[in-house]
Write a protein that holds these residues in place. Sequence first.
Motif, PDB file in Angstrom:
ATOM      1  N   GLN A 116       0.838  -1.199   0.000  1.00  0.00           N
ATOM      2  CA  GLN A 116       0.000   0.000   0.000  1.00  0.00           C
ATOM      3  C   GLN A 116       0.878   1.258   0.000  1.00  0.00           C
ATOM      4  O   GLN A 116       0.575   2.228  -0.690  1.00  0.00           O
ATOM      5  N   ASN A 119       2.477   1.688  -3.414  1.00  0.00           N
ATOM      6  CA  ASN A 119       1.510   2.182  -4.401  1.00  0.00           C
ATOM      7  C   ASN A 119       0.922   3.542  -4.038  1.00  0.00           C
ATOM      8  O   ASN A 119       0.035   4.030  -4.713  1.00  0.00           O
ATOM      9  N   GLU A 121      -0.840   4.505  -1.416  1.00  0.00           N
ATOM     10  CA  GLU A 121      -2.205   4.474  -0.856  1.00  0.00           C
ATOM     11  C   GLU A 121      -2.170   4.586   0.650  1.00  0.00           C
ATOM     12  O   GLU A 121      -1.275   4.251   1.318  1.00  0.00           O
TER      13      GLU A 121
END
Length: 121
Positions: A116, A119, A121
């Motif tokens: 996460q 990426n 996020e």
Amino acid sequence: MSVVFFGSREMGAAVLKQLVEDHIDVSLVVVPVVTLNFDKYTVSLAMSNSIPFAVHYPIYTDSLHKLVSKFAPSLCIMCCYDYKIPDSVIDLCPNFVNVHPGKLPEYRGPTPVQWQLYNGE
């Protein structure tokens, strides 16, 4: 209410610690054998709170089923667990909760936080 906890590592121990602090009756703690040599958090927390614990060897599904059935859990909680819980064990418990730090199903598996972050996020 009888609760069986399946977990390991620091995150699993944190969930178990919260259950204990909230006076939830944790009847049994099950840890995966793969983490036993390096994860002392969950086992030591169970021991310090006089909660019985068991080590899950994935090839011994029948013995895990027999052990969990003795506690007749009304709730099972899983956090940071390395093995798939056998269906025969899941069927013993009417309520089964999986605590996972990632967005499912996109970030299933053992390293959701790293992916996460990678990426954005």
